[in-house]
Design a protein around this motif. Structure first.
Motif, mmCIF file in Angstrom:
data_model
loop_
_atom_site.group_PDB
_atom_site.id
_atom_site.type_symbol
_atom_site.label_atom_id
_atom_site.label_comp_id
_atom_site.label_asym_id
_atom_site.label_seq_id
_atom_site.Cartn_x
_atom_site.Cartn_y
_atom_site.Cartn_z
ATOM 1 N N ALA A 91 0.848 -1.191 0.000
ATOM 2 C CA ALA A 91 0.000 0.000 0.000
ATOM 3 C C ALA A 91 0.881 1.237 0.000
ATOM 4 N N GLY A 92 1.051 1.836 -1.160
ATOM 5 C CA GLY A 92 1.893 3.014 -1.287
ATOM 6 C C GLY A 92 1.153 4.286 -0.902
ATOM 7 N N GLU A 93 1.914 5.278 -0.464
ATOM 8 C CA GLU A 93 1.349 6.558 -0.042
ATOM 9 C C GLU A 93 1.979 7.705 -0.843
ATOM 10 N N PRO A 94 1.354 8.893 -0.825
ATOM 11 C CA PRO A 94 1.906 10.031 -1.572
ATOM 12 C C PRO A 94 3.348 10.332 -1.166
ATOM 13 N N ALA A 95 4.177 10.607 -2.165
ATOM 14 C CA ALA A 95 5.589 10.932 -1.931
ATOM 15 C C ALA A 95 6.213 11.334 -3.263
ATOM 16 N N GLU A 96 7.401 11.912 -3.207
ATOM 17 C CA GLU A 96 8.174 12.255 -4.403
ATOM 18 C C GLU A 96 7.385 13.167 -5.373
ATOM 19 N N GLY A 97 6.491 13.977 -4.819
ATOM 20 C CA GLY A 97 5.680 14.841 -5.660
ATOM 21 C C GLY A 97 4.441 14.186 -6.227
ATOM 22 N N TYR A 98 4.295 12.882 -5.997
ATOM 23 C CA TYR A 98 3.093 12.186 -6.454
ATOM 24 C C TYR A 98 2.038 12.326 -5.360
ATOM 25 N N PRO A 99 0.820 12.808 -5.679
ATOM 26 C CA PRO A 99 -0.096 13.278 -4.634
ATOM 27 C C PRO A 99 -1.086 12.273 -4.057
ATOM 28 N N TRP A 100 -1.152 11.034 -4.581
ATOM 29 C CA TRP A 100 -2.251 10.145 -4.186
ATOM 30 C C TRP A 100 -1.723 8.781 -3.727
ATOM 31 N N PRO A 101 -2.538 8.044 -3.004
ATOM 32 C CA PRO A 101 -2.142 6.661 -2.674
ATOM 33 C C PRO A 101 -2.075 5.801 -3.929
ATOM 34 N N TRP A 102 -1.286 4.749 -3.883
ATOM 35 C CA TRP A 102 -1.074 3.853 -5.016
ATOM 36 C C TRP A 102 -0.793 2.471 -4.438
ATOM 37 N N SER A 103 -0.735 1.471 -5.283
ATOM 38 C CA SER A 103 -0.591 0.109 -4.768
ATOM 39 C C SER A 103 0.342 -0.731 -5.626
ATOM 40 N N VAL A 104 0.912 -1.732 -5.000
ATOM 41 C CA VAL A 104 1.661 -2.782 -5.692
ATOM 42 C C VAL A 104 0.802 -4.047 -5.637
ATOM 43 N N TYR A 105 0.610 -4.675 -6.783
ATOM 44 C CA TYR A 105 -0.222 -5.867 -6.890
ATOM 45 C C TYR A 105 0.607 -7.046 -7.389
ATOM 46 N N ARG A 106 0.122 -8.229 -7.114
ATOM 47 C CA ARG A 106 0.685 -9.402 -7.759
ATOM 48 C C ARG A 106 0.322 -9.357 -9.242
ATOM 49 N N TRP A 107 1.266 -9.678 -10.108
ATOM 50 C CA TRP A 107 1.025 -9.687 -11.550
ATOM 51 C C TRP A 107 0.116 -10.846 -11.924
ATOM 52 N N ARG A 108 -0.921 -10.568 -12.683
ATOM 53 C CA ARG A 108 -1.817 -11.603 -13.185
ATOM 54 C C ARG A 108 -1.531 -11.822 -14.664
ATOM 55 N N ALA A 109 -1.171 -13.043 -15.009
ATOM 56 C CA ALA A 109 -0.824 -13.350 -16.391
ATOM 57 C C ALA A 109 -2.079 -13.532 -17.222
ATOM 58 N N GLY A 110 -1.938 -13.304 -18.508
ATOM 59 C CA GLY A 110 -3.042 -13.493 -19.436
ATOM 60 C C GLY A 110 -3.050 -12.402 -20.480
ATOM 61 N N GLU A 111 -3.956 -12.552 -21.430
ATOM 62 C CA GLU A 111 -4.078 -11.579 -22.516
ATOM 63 C C GLU A 111 -5.438 -10.905 -22.441
ATOM 64 N N THR A 112 -5.476 -9.654 -22.859
ATOM 65 C CA THR A 112 -6.749 -8.939 -22.929
ATOM 66 C C THR A 112 -7.543 -9.452 -24.120
ATOM 67 N N PRO A 113 -8.776 -9.907 -23.915
ATOM 68 C CA PRO A 113 -9.565 -10.412 -25.043
ATOM 69 C C PRO A 113 -9.991 -9.277 -25.962
ATOM 70 N N GLU A 114 -10.201 -9.607 -27.201
ATOM 71 C CA GLU A 114 -10.609 -8.604 -28.194
ATOM 72 C C GLU A 114 -11.861 -9.092 -28.906
ATOM 73 N N ALA A 115 -12.878 -8.265 -28.914
ATOM 74 C CA ALA A 115 -14.126 -8.619 -29.591
ATOM 75 C C ALA A 115 -13.835 -8.958 -31.044
ATOM 76 N N GLY A 116 -14.398 -10.060 -31.507
ATOM 77 C CA GLY A 116 -14.175 -10.502 -32.872
ATOM 78 C C GLY A 116 -13.006 -11.430 -33.035
ATOM 79 N N SER A 117 -12.220 -11.615 -31.965
ATOM 80 C CA SER A 117 -11.029 -12.471 -32.061
ATOM 81 C C SER A 117 -10.968 -13.496 -30.932
#
Length: 299
Positions: A91-117
């Motif tokens: 759980a990241g917090e504002p710092a280094e001039g960046y003003p909002w909270p942010w997060s680190v997540y586990r990477w989820r593998a896979g591809e984004t589906p595309e309509a028609g394909s």
């Protein structure tokens, strides 16, 4: 991948900023490489952190509210769902001039589906229905209201404004009278009179990951909460071909009024997205065009 700033007030984010944020708050992860991840998302910037993690940072102030929402609810939703969802590792917090909270997540593998394909559209429709059904069956106390989960009329002004904006963009070729008629039909449909149900509330192709044509993960729960079940019918028109769309509907047992509202909600999202993103986010604009075609073909 975006082609420029999508929003007024968008905060500049680059790899150097992400490295500084990680080094300052999560020194144990300072060694893995940081690399921008191609994304058609509209609210967050995504950066791979090594092979197993991803850093997700809101681009605008409004996205910062989603960070706290996900931190609270993702751990509670995950064991109740049939597909992987994001897991917050830091759980990241504002710092280094960046003003909002942010997060680190586990990477989820896979591809984004595309309509028609889609390689296995019917199977994907069944798995999406399983996911939506599981969401609807969750009974967690204190649930927030889902974004766009209220009465359809709440979207009326923005939808009609988008239709008028599209009238002024003839090169898009949108039949504005036809989409206005579909929207009016949706407004006339009976509203949901049952208890609000849990929703993902933003089941667009960019928030799905597939592997071998099968649903691998559902990501981005920034809109999640409870509301009208029609909100989770988006894949019927933004992704699935007609035969798989019918499978999706049957598997969920969707009544006519809910189906009409779902079609209207999906169309509304597309109509609003197309003029807004047509020059900055090709993926969002392209899917909006697909939705408009799919809805008018079904009508």
């Amino acid at each position: 991948m975006t082609t420029g700033a999508m929003h007024p007030g968008q905060h500049p984010i680059d790899e150097d900023l992400v490295r500084r944020l990680i080094a300052g708050q999560f020194p144990q992860w300072a060694e893995p490489a940081v690399e921008r991840s191609a994304s058609g998302g509209t609210v967050n910037a995504m950066y791979r952190l090594g092979d197993d993690m991803v850093v997700r940072l809101p681009l605008v102030r409004g996205g910062a509210e989603d960070v706290a929402l996900e931190r609270q609810w993702l751990p509670l939703l995950a064991p109740r769902l049939p597909a992987e969802i994001p897991e917050v590792l830091g759980a990241g917090e504002p710092a280094e001039g960046y003003p909002w909270p942010w997060s680190v997540y586990r990477w989820r593998a896979g591809e984004t589906p595309e309509a028609g394909s889609l390689s296995r559209p019917v199977r994907l429709a069944e798995e999406l229905a399983d996911f939506v059904s599981a969401m609807r069956g969750i009974t967690l106390p204190g649930a927030p209201k889902a974004h766009r989960g209220g009465p359809l009329a709440e979207q009326d002004a923005d939808t009609r404004a988008a239709i008028e904006e599209l009238r002024g963009i003839p090169e898009e070729g949108v039949d504005c009278d036809a989409v206005a008629a579909v929207w009016q039909d949706a407004l006339r449909a009976p509203e949901w009179d049952g208890p609000p149900v849990w929703l993902h509330a933003d089941l667009t192709p960019g928030n799905l990951l597939v592997d071998g044509g099968r649903l691998a993960s559902v990501i981005d729960f920034g809109c999640t909460g409870v509301g009208d079940p029609a909100c989770d019918l988006f894949p019927a028109w933004n992704l699935l071909p007609a035969d798989a769309r019918a499978v999706f509907r049957e598997a969920l047992g969707v009544d006519e009024a809910t189906w009409v509202r779902g079609r209207g909600r999906t169309l509304s999202q597309a109509l609003i997205a197309l003029p807004y993103y047509r020059e900055t986010n090709p993926a969002m604009a392209g899917n909006a065009r697909h939705v408009i075609r799919a809805v008018l073909e079904e009508r």
